[in-house]
Design a protein around this motif. Structure first.
Motif, PDB file in Angstrom:
ATOM      1  N   ASP A 231       0.837  -1.216   0.000  1.00 28.29           N
ATOM      2  CA  ASP A 231       0.000   0.000   0.000  1.00 28.29           C
ATOM      3  C   ASP A 231       0.866   1.259   0.000  1.00 28.29           C
ATOM      4  O   ASP A 231       0.488   2.288  -0.563  1.00 28.29           O
ATOM      5  N   ARG A 232       2.043   1.152   0.632  1.00 22.48           N
ATOM      6  CA  ARG A 232       2.914   2.311   0.708  1.00 22.48           C
ATOM      7  C   ARG A 232       3.539   2.647  -0.651  1.00 22.48           C
ATOM      8  O   ARG A 232       3.947   3.773  -0.901  1.00 22.48           O
ATOM      9  N   VAL A 233       3.639   1.625  -1.511  1.00 25.23           N
ATOM     10  CA  VAL A 233       4.156   1.868  -2.867  1.00 25.23           C
ATOM     11  C   VAL A 233       3.062   2.529  -3.717  1.00 25.23           C
ATOM     12  O   VAL A 233       3.345   3.336  -4.611  1.00 25.23           O
ATOM     13  N   ALA A 234       1.828   2.166  -3.412  1.00 21.94           N
ATOM     14  CA  ALA A 234       0.703   2.627  -4.231  1.00 21.94           C
ATOM     15  C   ALA A 234       0.251   4.013  -3.786  1.00 21.94           C
ATOM     16  O   ALA A 234      -0.559   4.149  -2.861  1.00 21.94           O
ATOM     17  N   SER A 235       0.788   5.034  -4.438  1.00 22.26           N
ATOM     18  CA  SER A 235       0.346   6.398  -4.112  1.00 22.26           C
ATOM     19  C   SER A 235      -1.125   6.548  -4.518  1.00 22.26           C
ATOM     20  O   SER A 235      -1.520   6.027  -5.556  1.00 22.26           O
ATOM     21  N   PRO A 236      -1.901   7.274  -3.678  1.00 24.98           N
ATOM     22  CA  PRO A 236      -3.329   7.444  -4.018  1.00 24.98           C
ATOM     23  C   PRO A 236      -3.489   8.025  -5.427  1.00 24.98           C
ATOM     24  O   PRO A 236      -2.805   8.983  -5.784  1.00 24.98           O
TER      25      PRO A 236
ATOM     26  N   GLY B  91      -2.476   6.817  -8.079  1.00 28.94           N
ATOM     27  CA  GLY B  91      -1.301   6.600  -8.922  1.00 28.94           C
ATOM     28  C   GLY B  91      -1.372   5.320  -9.732  1.00 28.94           C
ATOM     29  O   GLY B  91      -2.427   4.670  -9.844  1.00 28.94           O
ATOM     30  N   SER B  92      -0.215   4.936 -10.268  1.00 30.16           N
ATOM     31  CA  SER B  92      -0.185   3.837 -11.237  1.00 30.16           C
ATOM     32  C   SER B  92      -0.076   2.452 -10.580  1.00 30.16           C
ATOM     33  O   SER B  92      -0.589   1.469 -11.116  1.00 30.16           O
ATOM     34  N   THR B  93       0.588   2.362  -9.402  1.00 29.75           N
ATOM     35  CA  THR B  93       0.753   1.036  -8.774  1.00 29.75           C
ATOM     36  C   THR B  93      -0.616   0.425  -8.476  1.00 29.75           C
ATOM     37  O   THR B  93      -0.828  -0.776  -8.649  1.00 29.75           O
ATOM     38  N   ARG B  94      -1.547   1.282  -7.980  1.00 28.15           N
ATOM     39  CA  ARG B  94      -2.876   0.769  -7.631  1.00 28.15           C
ATOM     40  C   ARG B  94      -3.545   0.120  -8.845  1.00 28.15           C
ATOM     41  O   ARG B  94      -4.207  -0.915  -8.716  1.00 28.15           O
TER      42      ARG B  94
END
Ligand SMILES: NC(=O)C1=CN([C@@H]2O[C@H](COP(=O)(O)OP(=O)(O)OC[C@H]3O[C@@H](n4cnc5c(N)ncnc54)[C@H](O)[C@@H]3O)[C@@H](O)[C@H]2O)C=CC1
Ligand SMILES: O=C(O)[C@@H]1CCC=N1
Length: 268
Positions: free
Chosen positions: A222-227, A229-232
């Motif tokens: 979750d910490r990699v996935a910026s709100p 953003g692309s990771t999500r």
């Protein structure tokens, strides 16, 4: 720790990786004696012979590391060499303590150890279960295995096949994921060699971060996935209908069930 001799009966990929790990951990080379039909040298001055010894093993740790289905053929030749001072350690997938006890009725102690190939670097995982965890030589075996990485006693033998799937086979599953990561990058235009280098280092870094963190991998993800953003967007694919979780569950189930089949084959 006692300096019991360690016999490796069968020393292929897995036992060879363990021996490499013990040598990295500075175990004295003269503790080890390999028996393998090929007689192929191991290097580092380790004694290798192509046949079982003429006289008994005596007080020693005797690790069997051949294929599970070979137990019925090889154990009868070993039986007279194994006495009450001998500790048998089996890395055979599936094969249960009761089957091992039938194969080696005179052994003083029997321990199952389930290693994985990163033990060669001292970064492996070794699951352990003994007939008698408090009994003779169990602590010696645990100390020896802890030199290879994380050594964990498993309380219930019925779970040993799951351990075998998770950590024993686990490196193969993670290697597949690394390849998939690299091939995905390649399909999207990256240079193949560069994509592979970056995939391997990404998995190494993520594993070290997860190993040092008090938080669960899910939180780190979750910490990699910026709100916004692309990771999500990527995680949404893995998480859709629990796609990755279901795939990994089915993978572990298939491997666990094959371990149970191998246990059955070894009982015959
Ligand atoms: N490869 C892995 O990552 C893991 C393997 N294991 C277990 O390790 C065992 C060996 O697997 P691998 O090393 O992958 O196989 P392998 O085929 O590389 O090694 C088998 C070894 O058995 C030896 N062998 C064959 N006949 C023999 C005999 N009559 N007497 C003594 N030795 C004999 C061979 O010479 C060879 O050294 C299996 O029981 C497997 O379940 C357990 C955990 C992980
Ligand atoms: O593939 C196998 O049967 C063994 C068990 C764990 C890893 N290799």
């Amino acid at each position: 720790m006692s300096e019991l001799p360690i016999w490796l009966i069968g020393c292929g990929n897995m036992a060879g990786a363990m021996l490499a790990g013990w040598l990295v951990a500075d175990e004295p080379t003269d503790r080890f004696r390999i028996v393998r039909p090929s007689g192929v040298p191991f290097g580092s001055g380790i004694s290798v012979q192509s046949h079982l010894p003429q006289s008994g093993f005596g007080e020693a740790i005797v690790q069997i590391g051949f294929k599970p289905h070979m137990l019925a053929d090889i154990a009868p030749d070993m039986r007279s060499l194994v006495g009450p001072e001998t500790c048998i350690v089996s890395i055979l997938a599936g094969v249960e303590l009761a089957t091992l006890r039938e194969a080696f009725p005179d052994a003083g102690q029997i321990v199952r150890a389930m290693p994985n190939t990163p033990v060669a670097l001292g970064k492996g995982v070794v699951g352990l279960i003994a007939e008698d965890e408090q009994g003779e030589h169990a602590a010696d075996v645990a100390t020896l295995m802890a030199k290879l990485g994380l050594a964990e006693w498993i309380a219930d033998e019925r779970l040993f096949d799951v351990v075998t799937a998770l950590s024993g086979s686990g490196p193969a599953f993670v290697f597949r994921f690394m390849d998939a990561l690299a091939r995905g990058g390649e399909a999207l235009g990256l240079d193949p060699a560069q994509a592979l280098r970056m995939a391997v280092e990404t998995v190494r870094g993520a594993a070290e971060l997860a190993g040092q963190s008090d938080e669960r991998p899910a939180t780190l993800a979750d910490r990699v996935a910026s709100p916004g953003g692309s990771t999500r967007k990527g995680l949404d694919i893995l998480d859709d209908d629990e796609a990755l979780a279901k795939l990994v569950h089915a993978t572990l189930e298939a491997a666990t069930s094959r371990n149970r089949e191998m246990a059955e084959e070894a009982r015959r």
